[in-house]
Design a protein around this motif. Structure first.
Motif, PDB file in Angstrom:
ATOM      1  N   GLU A  17      20.404  96.287  80.917  1.00  0.00           N
ATOM      2  CA  GLU A  17      19.694  97.519  81.229  1.00  0.00           C
ATOM      3  C   GLU A  17      20.563  98.382  82.132  1.00  0.00           C
ATOM      4  O   GLU A  17      21.067  97.922  83.148  1.00  0.00           O
ATOM      5  CB  GLU A  17      18.373  97.152  81.912  1.00  0.00           C
ATOM      6  N   THR A  39      18.181  98.367  87.288  1.00  0.00           N
ATOM      7  CA  THR A  39      17.015  97.534  87.508  1.00  0.00           C
ATOM      8  C   THR A  39      17.233  96.186  86.866  1.00  0.00           C
ATOM      9  O   THR A  39      17.717  96.090  85.749  1.00  0.00           O
ATOM     10  CB  THR A  39      15.764  98.182  86.877  1.00  0.00           C
ATOM     11  N   VAL A  82      16.758  93.134  84.670  1.00  0.00           N
ATOM     12  CA  VAL A  82      15.998  92.922  83.452  1.00  0.00           C
ATOM     13  C   VAL A  82      15.427  91.529  83.493  1.00  0.00           C
ATOM     14  O   VAL A  82      16.148  90.551  83.399  1.00  0.00           O
ATOM     15  CB  VAL A  82      16.903  93.086  82.216  1.00  0.00           C
ATOM     16  N   HIS A 137      13.264  95.244  73.181  1.00  0.00           N
ATOM     17  CA  HIS A 137      13.123  96.196  74.276  1.00  0.00           C
ATOM     18  C   HIS A 137      13.133  97.612  73.708  1.00  0.00           C
ATOM     19  O   HIS A 137      13.911  97.926  72.794  1.00  0.00           O
ATOM     20  CB  HIS A 137      14.274  96.040  75.282  1.00  0.00           C
ATOM     21  N   ASN A 174      11.356 102.590  81.053  1.00  0.00           N
ATOM     22  CA  ASN A 174      11.433 101.559  82.084  1.00  0.00           C
ATOM     23  C   ASN A 174      11.175 102.189  83.457  1.00  0.00           C
ATOM     24  O   ASN A 174      11.744 103.245  83.743  1.00  0.00           O
ATOM     25  CB  ASN A 174      12.826 100.914  82.062  1.00  0.00           C
ATOM     26  N   PRO A 175      10.330 101.591  84.290  1.00  0.00           N
ATOM     27  CA  PRO A 175       9.574 100.357  84.050  1.00  0.00           C
ATOM     28  C   PRO A 175       8.287 100.604  83.279  1.00  0.00           C
ATOM     29  O   PRO A 175       7.872 101.751  83.104  1.00  0.00           O
ATOM     30  CB  PRO A 175       9.275  99.877  85.472  1.00  0.00           C
ATOM     31  N   ASN A 230       6.389  97.283  77.719  1.00  0.00           N
ATOM     32  CA  ASN A 230       6.242  96.353  78.838  1.00  0.00           C
ATOM     33  C   ASN A 230       7.579  96.022  79.482  1.00  0.00           C
ATOM     34  O   ASN A 230       7.923  94.861  79.692  1.00  0.00           O
ATOM     35  CB  ASN A 230       5.543  95.061  78.372  1.00  0.00           C
ATOM     36  N   GLU A 231       8.335  97.076  79.806  1.00  0.00           N
ATOM     37  CA  GLU A 231       9.643  96.838  80.428  1.00  0.00           C
ATOM     38  C   GLU A 231       9.499  96.560  81.928  1.00  0.00           C
ATOM     39  O   GLU A 231       8.575  97.047  82.564  1.00  0.00           O
ATOM     40  CB  GLU A 231      10.549  98.043  80.180  1.00  0.00           C
ATOM     41  N   THR A 232      10.357  95.693  82.478  1.00  0.00           N
ATOM     42  CA  THR A 232      11.591  95.270  81.865  1.00  0.00           C
ATOM     43  C   THR A 232      11.487  93.974  81.069  1.00  0.00           C
ATOM     44  O   THR A 232      12.514  93.464  80.576  1.00  0.00           O
ATOM     45  CB  THR A 232      12.662  95.051  82.957  1.00  0.00           C
ATOM     46  N   SER A 233      10.290  93.429  80.894  1.00  0.00           N
ATOM     47  CA  SER A 233      10.156  92.166  80.161  1.00  0.00           C
ATOM     48  C   SER A 233      10.329  92.348  78.667  1.00  0.00           C
ATOM     49  O   SER A 233      10.885  91.497  77.982  1.00  0.00           O
ATOM     50  CB  SER A 233       8.784  91.541  80.436  1.00  0.00           C
TER      51      SER A 233
END
Length: 465
Positions: free
Chosen positions: A3, A7, A9, A201, A205-206, A211-214
């Motif tokens: 990313e 941030t 990830v 992905h 983000n976020p 559903n970032e960063t997941s």
């Protein structure tokens, strides 16, 4: 996996014909069989209906580097101008040294993390030179590798993060547009756990629709031998023959995670999929994902355990050359938000001050267009088209907003002219007569003007009887 904003990830990571069904079953059988092949097996012959568009069997003399006609090295701790530590907080320095990235002389690639006497880690990361891997219209793409994760577990594996993944082509050279351009993590693993994670992905983000960063992820254990103790086949199949479009993830031929286009809004999906991808192999040390499972590396981590890659191949199955028939998921008689397009050219989504807020599409000029799939008009013919538009065009600049069905080049069923409305956020609803339309169609809004300047913004549109 990478990313660019800095941030961390954190990973919580058919064709509907007999031929395609047989092809899919053949792929499943081939992938399952591949897990039992010797360590230096060649990439399997594509099943009927599939063609091989890229392959590397990693044949070559022991201690030599990768084929630079196929691959390029990522070195250092970031892309040029990109986020530090590859955007994930990992601690290694990537190199092109054969100490980190080398063939083993037995038909495999080894990517090996090393630690020097001062405690500094090095490792390797390579990506395909090609960035054009995507399925044809109505077809499929399969990206596959047979590999063995670093054979280390427990405390000795703290911080290990091997991955086989792909990034959207617009990322190369930009490094600031993640996650909107899409990322497909085919295989990720941390800490020597007997688990394979797969993730898509996309979006913002976020948070955002993905559903970032997941990301939108799933996971599964390796059966038989563990992921670390033996070779397994990891694959992603991107299928444009289904409606909605699907991206499926496989371990040894078993589909354990699927992401469908209708899980996110049309704009998010289009931004993530309307381009090619490039493929990446690497072993990171430390970072956000290992951090979620205890962290590392630390003094107990044992260096020198490679990710061993038998082959990487990309397969393609041609479709009809068209996308599947629309499924009627849009109601012609309810407002269709302009920014919810399935595909577009030339427009820009922007925040609107119109009633209800949200976004409109702007920067619209001659030759631009937007596609809205599966608009259901029902059995009673629609005879009216309404669009919410605004324009701050200069004096003498105007153009047509046109409605076309199923093709950008079909004859318009209706249109209206629009010029300056008092400003780019000065909205009005404009009606137009259209030729009677029934059934379900893909709707194209096309924009035609005698001048090159932008001439209209569109917030929403719908139809009436």
């Amino acid at each position: 996996m990478r990313e660019p904003s800095g941030t961390l990830v954190g990973r919580g990571p058919l064709r509907r014909t007999l031929v395609a069904v047989i092809g899919t079953l053949s792929l499943v059988a081939a992938a399952a069989a591949a897990a039992t092949l010797p360590a230096n097996a060649s990439a399997p012959t594509p099943p009927s209906g599939w063609s091989q568009v890229f392959v590397d069997d990693f044949n070559g003399a022991a201690g030599t580097g990768v084929n630079t006609s196929n691959w390029q090295y990522d070195t250092g701790t970031s892309y040029p101008g990109g986020a530090a530590n590859w955007g994930t907080g990992e601690v290694e320095t990537m190199t092109s040294s054969t100490n980190n990235v080398a063939l083993d002389g037995s038909g495999n690639l080894q990517i090996t993390p090393r630690r020097d006497a001062a405690g500094n880690w090095t490792s390797g990361r390579i990506e395909t030179k090609r960035t054009d891997f995507q399925p044809p219209a109505g077809g499929k793409l399969r990206v596959e590798s047979r590999l063995q994760m670093p054979n280390v577990t427990g405390a000795a594996a703290k911080g290990y993060w091997p991955a086989f993944w792909a990034l959207g082509a617009p990322y190369r050279g930009n490094y600031q547009n993640w996650p909107s351009v899409g990322e497909l993590d085919i295989m990720e693993n941390v800490q020597g756990l007997n688990t394979e994670w797969a993730t898509m992905h996309c979006g913002t983000n976020p948070g955002g629709p993905c559903n970032e960063t997941s990301g939108i992820g799933g996971n599964t254990p390796c059966a038989g031998t563990t992921c670390q103790a033996g070779f397994h086949t990891y694959a992603m199949e991107w299928d444009r023959s289904t409606s909605p479009e699907e991206i499926r993830f496989y371990l040894d031929g078993v589909n354990f995670h699927t992401v469908r286009a209708n899980q996110v809004d049309a704009t998010t999906w289009a931004n993530a999929t309307n381009h090619g991808y490039f493929v990446i192999l690497n072993v990171a040390m430390g970072g956000g994902f290992p951090g979620a499972f205890g962290g590392g590396p630390d003094s107990g981590t044992v260096p020198g355990h490679p990710l061993v890659v038998d082959y990487v191949q990309v397969l393609q199955a041609n479709g009809s050359g068209t996308t599947p028939p629309p499924t009627g998921n849009r109601d012609a008689y309810s407002a269709i938000q302009a920014e919810s397009y399935d595909s577009q050219s030339g427009t820009v989504a922007e925040t609107t001050t119109d009633t209800g807020g949200g976004q409109d599409i702007g920067s619209v000029a001659n030759g631009d267009w937007a596609l809205y799939k599966g608009v259901n008009f029902g059995s009673s013919a629609a005879g009216q088209f309404y669009a919410r538009v605004a324009s701050g065009a200069a004096a003498g600049v105007s153009g047509l907003v046109e409605v076309r069905l199923d093709s950008r080049t079909s004859t318009p069923v209706g249109s209206f002219a629009v010029g300056n409305t008092g400003g780019w956020q000065s909205w009005r609803t404009v009606p137009a007569n259209i030729t009677g339309v029934t059934g379900t169609h893909d709707v194209y809004l096309t924009f035609t003007s005698g001048q090159p300047a932008d001439f209209v913004n569109v917030n929403w549109f719908d139809f009436g009887h």
